[in-house]
Write an enzyme that holds these catalytic residues in place. Structure first.
Site, PDB file in Angstrom:
ATOM      1  N   ASP A  28     -14.187 -23.987  38.859  1.00 38.55           N
ATOM      2  CA  ASP A  28     -14.618 -23.284  37.657  1.00 38.55           C
ATOM      3  C   ASP A  28     -14.866 -21.815  38.024  1.00 38.55           C
ATOM      4  OD1 ASP A  28     -16.219 -24.331  34.807  1.00 38.55           O
ATOM      5  OD2 ASP A  28     -16.439 -22.257  35.467  1.00 38.55           O
ATOM      6  N   HIS A  96     -11.303 -31.894  29.862  1.00 38.57           N
ATOM      7  CA  HIS A  96     -11.692 -31.638  31.248  1.00 38.57           C
ATOM      8  C   HIS A  96     -13.018 -32.295  31.564  1.00 38.57           C
ATOM      9  CE1 HIS A  96     -13.403 -28.358  28.830  1.00 38.57           C
ATOM     10  NE2 HIS A  96     -14.413 -28.347  29.691  1.00 38.57           N
ATOM     11  N   HIS A  98     -16.242 -31.898  34.295  1.00 35.90           N
ATOM     12  CA  HIS A  98     -16.901 -31.028  35.276  1.00 35.90           C
ATOM     13  C   HIS A  98     -17.434 -31.905  36.406  1.00 35.90           C
ATOM     14  CE1 HIS A  98     -17.535 -27.454  32.490  1.00 35.90           C
ATOM     15  NE2 HIS A  98     -17.362 -28.406  31.593  1.00 35.90           N
TER      16      HIS A  98
HETATM   17  P1  5GP Z   1     -16.635 -26.395  28.581  1.00 36.92           P
HETATM   18  O1  5GP Z   1     -17.692 -25.431  28.148  1.00 36.92           O
HETATM   19  O2  5GP Z   1     -15.460 -26.373  27.630  1.00 36.92           O
HETATM   20  O3  5GP Z   1     -17.116 -27.782  28.859  1.00 36.92           O
HETATM   21  O4  5GP Z   1     -16.135 -25.882  29.995  1.00 36.92           O
HETATM   22  C1  5GP Z   1     -15.159 -24.920  30.162  1.00 36.92           C
HETATM   23  C2  5GP Z   1     -15.308 -24.379  31.552  1.00 36.92           C
HETATM   24  O5  5GP Z   1     -14.127 -23.694  31.899  1.00 36.92           O
HETATM   25  C3  5GP Z   1     -16.474 -23.381  31.701  1.00 36.92           C
HETATM   26  O6  5GP Z   1     -17.358 -23.879  32.704  1.00 36.92           O
HETATM   27  C4  5GP Z   1     -15.778 -22.089  32.117  1.00 36.92           C
HETATM   28  O7  5GP Z   1     -16.518 -21.366  33.075  1.00 36.92           O
HETATM   29  C5  5GP Z   1     -14.447 -22.570  32.657  1.00 36.92           C
HETATM   30  N1  5GP Z   1     -13.323 -21.663  32.481  1.00 36.92           N
HETATM   31  C6  5GP Z   1     -12.943 -21.047  31.327  1.00 36.92           C
HETATM   32  N2  5GP Z   1     -11.830 -20.334  31.506  1.00 36.92           N
HETATM   33  C7  5GP Z   1     -11.473 -20.506  32.815  1.00 36.92           C
HETATM   34  C8  5GP Z   1     -10.388 -20.000  33.596  1.00 36.92           C
HETATM   35  O8  5GP Z   1      -9.524 -19.266  33.138  1.00 36.92           O
HETATM   36  N3  5GP Z   1     -10.356 -20.385  34.902  1.00 36.92           N
HETATM   37  C9  5GP Z   1     -11.305 -21.212  35.452  1.00 36.92           C
HETATM   38  N4  5GP Z   1     -11.163 -21.521  36.738  1.00 36.92           N
HETATM   39  N5  5GP Z   1     -12.339 -21.699  34.725  1.00 36.92           N
HETATM   40  C10 5GP Z   1     -12.419 -21.355  33.433  1.00 36.92           C
END
Ligand code: 5GP
Ligand code: ZN
Length: 110
Positions: A28, A96, A98
């Site tokens: 992340d 996804h 985590h």
């Molecule tokens: P969500 O909030 O949808 O559960 O998690 C999305 C995650 O993707 C967040 O923790 C954010 O930091 C990560 N993220 C968003 N865009 C990118 C990216 O372009 N590259 C990487 N490596 N992580 C990303």
């Protein structure tokens, strides 16, 4: 194409920590713990519920990848988080999981 589809296609160069025909894992870019890895299906699904509805094998592989990574990284405890929907904090609309580790985690979660 969504940001994770761009990562999966190689359009955004990314180091993969786990890679198979159906699943990828990478760090992340805004880590919330010393270990913070995202595990995704290569194919685009809006969230893991949508994925699980049609492909239980790949859904299971997400968890298998988490187990393999946690073992290879020597994590003695870890947290798997799946945010589904805006109210749960989902910000990227590509399924996804985590994998978080390397520090203690509180309960209940925020
Ligand atoms: P969500 O909030 O949808 O559960 O998690 C999305 C995650 O993707 C967040 O923790 C954010 O930091 C990560 N993220 C968003 N865009 C990118 C990216 O372009 N590259 C990487 N490596 N992580 C990303
Ligand atoms: Zn996508």
């Amino acid at each position: 194409m969504c940001i994770f589809c761009q990562i999966a296609s190689g359009e955004i160069p990314t180091e993969f920590l786990y890679e198979s025909a159906k699943v990828l894992a990478f760090k992340d870019f805004l880590p919330q713990a010393p270990v913070h890895i995202l595990i995704i299906p290569r194919a685009h699904f809006e969230n893991t519920a949508e994925l699980a509805a049609v492909d239980s094998e790949t859904t299971g592989e997400l968890f298998g990848a988490a187990r393999e990574l946690a073992t290879s990284l020597g994590l003695d405890g870890y947290r798997i988080t799946i945010n589904t929907g805006a109210s749960a904090g989902q910000s990227v609309l590509h399924a996804h999981l985590h994998l978080l580790g390397g520090r203690p985690f509180a309960w209940p979660p925020g």
